[in-house]
Design an enzyme around this catalytic site. Structure first.
Site, PDB file in Angstrom:
ATOM      1  N   CYS A 101       0.837  -1.205   0.000  1.00 30.38           N
ATOM      2  CA  CYS A 101       0.000   0.000   0.000  1.00 30.38           C
ATOM      3  C   CYS A 101       0.869   1.252   0.000  1.00 30.38           C
ATOM      4  CB  CYS A 101      -0.927  -0.013   1.211  1.00 30.38           C
ATOM      5  SG  CYS A 101      -2.059   1.397   1.302  1.00 30.38           S
ATOM      6  N   CYS A 197      -6.201  -4.035   7.032  1.00 25.65           N
ATOM      7  CA  CYS A 197      -7.357  -3.145   7.044  1.00 25.65           C
ATOM      8  C   CYS A 197      -8.556  -3.699   6.285  1.00 25.65           C
ATOM      9  CB  CYS A 197      -6.978  -1.769   6.492  1.00 25.65           C
ATOM     10  SG  CYS A 197      -6.608  -1.736   4.730  1.00 25.65           S
TER      11      CYS A 197
END
Length: 383
Positions: A101, A197
């Site tokens: 990410c 997440c």
């Protein structure tokens, strides 16, 4: 400078944004919408990806007194992070989605958009330090070793570091929380997020089983003992395992010596998961590809073998003294301090003291010499 402050909704990014403004920068806060439907990833205020987090980020921006926008990067996030996570597990490897990410979203997509809009830099709440020298820009560890996040930033190149601000790199986390409270930020006591997440309940195997579907290389297979070759049990997919795993094997009976067994190898095509004793997890050599240099690229043939050269193999793992040899788009790492449970797909980040030299994605490992004195075969392709 005109600065974009990436605000996740947590305490670190809020204080980083406040410090950037206090330093005299023209700051605009942004929150990344990483899913068109946040509840499809997870619920609860846990640090990113939820509606609650977006609201927390907006309130923090209001307190700081900066403009605030939400940037929709859901399609890019799904392609570059979520799909990569699934593909890597399906291949029998162990990914690090936070590192991916940072590479693909926060310091590629976000930075590219920010520069295109006329901003000069992106500020985040990561615990790391950027040092500008006459020779160029360097990435270093944070002052707070327990919170240091330079490992997951080891994918950033020199150009990205030139446009990156990490305002918390010189501050212990406890002081950041006190500062947040003094600034009137309601996220001062918000818990840190530790889970992936986009996995709602932290059950990676269950999430992968649901999402992979027909894309999984197998829907089941055998769990075998490395020493005896005995079939100890069966499983529903290799994506539910990672090298070094001990819990959740559900073998039904202990080893003859009563010691626990660990996952030693994963073969996604046949579906075979091999288990054995902990000492068989020890690794003394690693190779990697997908090199990323946090500064000038090192040419093939370079050998890093100084007293301060170390390699970190997990986000909060120990440093291992090492000799690092640079090849053509590969790294060959000889570990002077053995490591355990290292899996292909993980990142190896190279340090020289506190400075991050660069990183590679692990493609192969070699087990350390066995107790009987004979060399072991590699876990992955032959050296």
């Amino acid at each position: 400078m005109r600065v974009v402050a990436a605000m996740s909704g947590g305490v670190d990014s809020a204080v980083a944004a406040a410090r950037a403004k206090e330093a005299g920068h023209d700051v605009t806060g942004i929150h990344l919408a990483l899913s068109r439907n946040p509840k499809s990833y997870r619920s609860g205020a846990r640090g990113c990806c939820t509606i609650e987090d977006a609201n927390d980020a907006r309130r923090a921006a209001d307190v700081i007194g900066i403009p605030f926008y939400v940037w929709d990067l859901s399609e890019r996030f799904h392609t570059d992070v979520v799909e990569d996570f699934m593909d890597t597990y399906a291949a029998g490897q162990t990914p690090n989605p936070c590192l991916r990410c940072n590479e693909k979203i926060k310091f590629a997509a976000v930075l590219d958009r920010a520069l295109a809009l006329g901003f000069d830099a992106v500020a985040t709440g990561h615990y790391a330090t950027v040092v500008h020298t006459e020779a160029g820009v360097e990435l270093h560890r944070a002052v707070d070793g327990a919170k240091d996040q330079s490992y997951v930033l080891g994918v950033l190149d020199e150009a990205q570091l030139r446009h990156s601000l990490f305002p918390l790199g010189d501050t212990p986390k406890t002081q950041v929380r006190r500062e947040a409270a003094e600034r009137g930020l309601l996220v001062a006591d918000k818990p840190d997020s530790h889970d992936i997440c986009f996995v709602a309940d932290g059950d990676n195997a269950g999430w992968l089983r649901e999402k992979l579907g027909d894309r999984a290389p197998n829907t089941g297979g055998e769990i075998r003992d490395e020493t005896t070759g005995e079939v100890l049990g069966h499983h529903e997919g290799t994506f539910g395992f990672t090298i070094g795993q001990r819990k959740g094997l559900r073998l039904g009976r202990p080893a003859p010596d009563g010691r626990p067994r660990y996952v030693l190898d994963i073969e996604p095509v046949s579906g075979t998961v091999t288990v054995g004793p902990r000492e068989r997890l020890a690794v003394d050599r690693i190779t990697g590809d997908r090199l990323r240099w946090c500064g000038p690229a090192l040419p093939a043939g370079t050998i890093l073998d100084g007293p301060d050269v170390t390699v970190q193999l997990r986000a909060h793992g120990a440093e291992h003294r090492a000799v690092v040899r640079v090849g053509e788009n590969t790294l060959d790492i000889e570990l002077l301090d053995l490591a355990e449970g290292i899996a292909p797909g993980q990142a190896a980040v190279v340090y020289d003291g506190s400075r991050v030299v660069g990183s590679a994605t692990i493609t192969a490992t070699r087990r350390a010499t066995s107790a009987t004195g004979g060399p072991d075969s590699p876990v992955e392709p032959t050296w």
